[in-house]
Design an enzyme around this catalytic site. Structure first.
Site, mmCIF file in Angstrom:
data_model
loop_
_atom_site.group_PDB
_atom_site.id
_atom_site.type_symbol
_atom_site.label_atom_id
_atom_site.label_comp_id
_atom_site.label_asym_id
_atom_site.label_seq_id
_atom_site.Cartn_x
_atom_site.Cartn_y
_atom_site.Cartn_z
ATOM 1 N N ARG A 38 0.126 -31.243 30.984
ATOM 2 C CA ARG A 38 1.210 -31.042 30.019
ATOM 3 C C ARG A 38 1.271 -29.567 29.648
ATOM 4 O O ARG A 38 0.246 -28.885 29.691
ATOM 5 C CB ARG A 38 0.915 -31.791 28.709
ATOM 6 C CG ARG A 38 0.767 -33.279 28.824
ATOM 7 C CD ARG A 38 2.127 -33.970 28.719
ATOM 8 N NE ARG A 38 1.964 -35.407 28.602
ATOM 9 C CZ ARG A 38 1.698 -36.224 29.606
ATOM 10 N NH1 ARG A 38 1.545 -35.755 30.812
ATOM 11 N NH2 ARG A 38 1.576 -37.531 29.401
ATOM 12 N N ALA A 77 0.835 -1.208 0.000
ATOM 13 C CA ALA A 77 0.000 0.000 0.000
ATOM 14 C C ALA A 77 0.873 1.264 0.000
ATOM 15 O O ALA A 77 0.559 2.242 -0.677
ATOM 16 C CB ALA A 77 -0.925 -0.014 1.211
ATOM 17 N N MET A 79 2.101 -16.114 22.634
ATOM 18 C CA MET A 79 3.057 -14.995 22.629
ATOM 19 C C MET A 79 2.408 -13.709 23.152
ATOM 20 O O MET A 79 1.283 -13.723 23.625
ATOM 21 C CB MET A 79 3.599 -14.783 21.215
ATOM 22 C CG MET A 79 4.481 -15.920 20.752
ATOM 23 S SD MET A 79 5.127 -15.644 19.104
ATOM 24 C CE MET A 79 6.753 -15.055 19.508
ATOM 25 N N GLY A 80 3.137 -12.612 23.063
ATOM 26 C CA GLY A 80 2.575 -11.322 23.490
ATOM 27 C C GLY A 80 3.520 -10.501 24.341
ATOM 28 O O GLY A 80 3.126 -9.465 24.879
ATOM 29 N N ARG A 81 4.740 -10.976 24.507
ATOM 30 C CA ARG A 81 5.706 -10.287 25.392
ATOM 31 C C ARG A 81 5.043 -9.977 26.734
ATOM 32 O O ARG A 81 4.408 -10.821 27.298
ATOM 33 C CB ARG A 81 6.229 -9.030 24.706
ATOM 34 C CG ARG A 81 7.153 -9.333 23.534
ATOM 35 C CD ARG A 81 7.954 -8.109 23.240
ATOM 36 N NE ARG A 81 8.920 -8.318 22.185
ATOM 37 C CZ ARG A 81 9.783 -7.403 21.821
ATOM 38 N NH1 ARG A 81 9.812 -6.233 22.396
ATOM 39 N NH2 ARG A 81 10.648 -7.652 20.876
ATOM 40 N N ARG A 93 2.367 1.547 -3.638
ATOM 41 C CA ARG A 93 1.425 1.899 -4.721
ATOM 42 C C ARG A 93 0.749 3.249 -4.474
ATOM 43 O O ARG A 93 0.484 3.977 -5.418
ATOM 44 C CB ARG A 93 0.425 0.767 -4.925
ATOM 45 C CG ARG A 93 1.142 -0.457 -5.492
ATOM 46 C CD ARG A 93 0.224 -1.529 -5.987
ATOM 47 N NE ARG A 93 0.999 -2.613 -6.579
ATOM 48 C CZ ARG A 93 0.484 -3.785 -6.927
ATOM 49 N NH1 ARG A 93 -0.796 -4.017 -6.739
ATOM 50 N NH2 ARG A 93 1.259 -4.718 -7.457
ATOM 51 N N SER A 99 10.266 -0.273 17.469
ATOM 52 C CA SER A 99 10.433 0.356 16.156
ATOM 53 C C SER A 99 9.920 1.792 16.165
ATOM 54 O O SER A 99 10.531 2.686 15.571
ATOM 55 C CB SER A 99 9.672 -0.428 15.092
ATOM 56 O OG SER A 99 10.075 -1.774 15.147
ATOM 57 N N LYS A 140 -7.896 -28.993 22.538
ATOM 58 C CA LYS A 140 -9.046 -29.336 23.379
ATOM 59 C C LYS A 140 -9.528 -30.754 23.076
ATOM 60 O O LYS A 140 -9.906 -31.507 23.972
ATOM 61 C CB LYS A 140 -10.167 -28.331 23.128
ATOM 62 C CG LYS A 140 -11.141 -28.213 24.262
ATOM 63 C CD LYS A 140 -12.102 -27.074 24.029
ATOM 64 C CE LYS A 140 -12.237 -26.216 25.263
ATOM 65 N NZ LYS A 140 -13.207 -25.152 25.113
ATOM 66 N N ASP A 150 1.649 -8.409 19.124
ATOM 67 C CA ASP A 150 1.409 -8.334 20.576
ATOM 68 C C ASP A 150 0.234 -7.425 20.961
ATOM 69 O O ASP A 150 -0.281 -7.508 22.062
ATOM 70 C CB ASP A 150 2.670 -7.823 21.290
ATOM 71 C CG ASP A 150 3.879 -8.698 21.004
ATOM 72 O OD1 ASP A 150 3.676 -9.890 20.679
ATOM 73 O OD2 ASP A 150 5.018 -8.207 21.103
HETATM 74 P P1 ATP Z 1 7.604 -6.447 18.262
HETATM 75 O O1 ATP Z 1 7.150 -6.029 19.619
HETATM 76 O O2 ATP Z 1 6.453 -6.863 17.402
HETATM 77 O O3 ATP Z 1 8.703 -7.429 18.267
HETATM 78 P P2 ATP Z 1 9.089 -3.988 18.082
HETATM 79 O O4 ATP Z 1 9.076 -2.915 17.070
HETATM 80 O O5 ATP Z 1 8.638 -3.594 19.458
HETATM 81 O O6 ATP Z 1 8.195 -5.151 17.504
HETATM 82 P P3 ATP Z 1 11.861 -4.265 18.991
HETATM 83 O O7 ATP Z 1 12.791 -5.377 18.814
HETATM 84 O O8 ATP Z 1 11.522 -3.839 20.370
HETATM 85 O O9 ATP Z 1 10.557 -4.654 18.161
HETATM 86 O O10 ATP Z 1 12.468 -2.983 18.232
HETATM 87 C C1 ATP Z 1 12.881 -3.069 16.874
HETATM 88 C C2 ATP Z 1 14.050 -2.161 16.633
HETATM 89 O O11 ATP Z 1 13.729 -0.796 16.915
HETATM 90 C C3 ATP Z 1 15.295 -2.422 17.492
HETATM 91 O O12 ATP Z 1 16.074 -3.475 17.046
HETATM 92 C C4 ATP Z 1 16.050 -1.098 17.356
HETATM 93 O O13 ATP Z 1 16.756 -1.046 16.133
HETATM 94 C C5 ATP Z 1 14.899 -0.089 17.301
HETATM 95 N N1 ATP Z 1 14.747 0.502 18.649
HETATM 96 C C6 ATP Z 1 14.206 -0.082 19.741
HETATM 97 N N2 ATP Z 1 14.297 0.741 20.813
HETATM 98 C C7 ATP Z 1 14.934 1.854 20.383
HETATM 99 C C8 ATP Z 1 15.363 3.072 21.001
HETATM 100 N N3 ATP Z 1 15.146 3.300 22.291
HETATM 101 N N4 ATP Z 1 15.984 4.006 20.231
HETATM 102 C C9 ATP Z 1 16.211 3.775 18.927
HETATM 103 N N5 ATP Z 1 15.854 2.648 18.298
HETATM 104 C C10 ATP Z 1 15.225 1.703 18.987
#
Ligand code: ATP
Length: 323
Positions: free
Chosen positions: A247, A22, A169-171, A25, A105, A154, A127
């Site tokens: 389990r 998206a 999952m979900g951190r 394009r 990110s 189940k 998450d």
């Molecule tokens: P998910 O939770 O789905 O795994 P996410 O975006 O939270 O996704 P992370 O591994 O926490 O995943 O972050 C991805 C990337 O974002 C990191 O590897 C890093 O490059 C960048 N990042 C994370 N924290 C920071 C920060 N404080 N400052 C700058 N860049 C950051």
């Protein structure tokens, strides 16, 4: 603005490809050149990007994962790393960046924005722990995969009169566990947000056994104080759950790699397209997400400090319905 770039970062999420498509394009349709950045922020630092045409994003809407790749990049967390990334982009004539990803990110995106580089974020993580969007790209697919697994588990749990502790999952966020647990008819749900006392949990499961339940499905969030394996061990060591054999099963990465559902394809498409519109309109330093049925933008500095609580109605329902 003539040149923009797009990257995917953090954990991959089904629907990311729809968002990339998206962005490309919509950008092309608005007369922009769109660059794809490979391997998230690492690719930005290494200058690993190329121009994408409409055909480059053909037949990807139905694919899980991300065609651009993703990575976790420590160097980007340093000011020097980000300065280098900005130099690389400016060197290629790139004037704006769309970041498709979750919390980490968007923290990185906000850091770029604070250094004066125009960025728009797209809410994407399985998450669903990202402030600024009710739901994020990938959640629906991950939930449906977890549900399929719960339905299957189940059946076998009933045949063997077992208690199954199923870890999702979900951190640190219990959203996936809560929703999968409710939709999958779990007997109990263990979340990071609510304190769990193993003895009380065992009592509840045991009570179900005594009321004639042929199985007990306990959905456990990976970020809970006790994960599925730890709970099993605890029950064993304390001679709890005597009515059932028990389990643990960890669903793990199967939840991430699935074929995106219709919902995730539409969400990725909607948010990716809107991110480009916002960029063109000059509304940068924001995350594009959804609230109710509307697309909204939230400033990235609110996104990275905000907290999205679990819906109390669902928490109550989970307790009430697992009888
Ligand atoms: P998910 O939770 O789905 O795994 P996410 O975006 O939270 O996704 P992370 O591994 O926490 O995943 O972050 C991805 C990337 O974002 C990191 O590897 C890093 O490059 C960048 N990042 C994370 N924290 C920071 C920060 N404080 N400052 C700058 N860049 C950051």
């Amino acid at each position: 603005m003539k040149n923009i770039a797009v990257l995917t970062s953090g954990g991959d999420a089904p629907g990311m490809n729809a968002a990339i498509r998206a962005v490309v394009r919509t950008g092309l349709g608005s007369g922009l050149t769109v660059w794809g950045v490979y391997q998230g922020y690492s690719g930005l630092i290494e200058g690993s990007f190329k121009k994408l045409g409409a055909r480059d994003v053909g037949s990807i809407i139905q694919r899980g994962g991300t065609i651009l790749g993703s990575a976790r990049c420590m160097e980007f967390q340093t000011e020097e790393g980000r300065e280098l990334a900005i130099r690389r982009m400016k060197g290629a004539g790139i004037e704006g960046l769309v970041v498709i990803g979750g919390n980490g990110s968007q923290t990185g995106a906000n850091a770029l924005h604070q250094m004066g580089f125009p960025v728009v974020g797209v809410a994407s993580t399985i998450d669903n722990d990202l402030y600024g969007s009710d739901i994020t790209i990938g959640v629906d697919t991950a939930l449906n995969i977890a549900l399929d697994a719960l339905d299957n588990l189940k059946v076998t749990a009933s045949s063997h009169r077992r208690a199954l502790l199923v870890e999702v999952m979900g951190r640190k966020c219990g959203y996936l566990a809560l929703m999968a647990g409710i939709a999958g008819g779990a007997e109990a749900i263990v979340l990071p947000e609510i304190e769990v006392i193993p003895e009380q949990l065992a009592e509840r499961i045991q009570d179900g056994y005594e009321r004639g339940k042929p199985h007990a499905i306990v959905v456990v969030a990976e970020g809970a104080k006790y994960n599925a394996e730890a709970l099993c061990k605890y029950f064993e060591e304390h001679d709890l759950l005597l009515g059932y054999e028990f389990r643990s099963t960890v669903l793990g990465y199967v939840q991430r790699g699935g074929v995106p559902t219709c919902s995730d394809r539409l969400l990725g498409t909607r948010l990716g397209s809107e991110a480009v519109e916002q960029m063109i309109a000059g509304n940068t330093g924001v995350l594009v997400g959804v609230s109710g049925n509307s697309v909204i933008t939230t400033p990235l500095d609110e996104v990275v400090t905000g907290h999205k609580p679990l819906d109390p109605w669902f928490l109550k329902a989970a307790d009430m319905l697992a009888r």
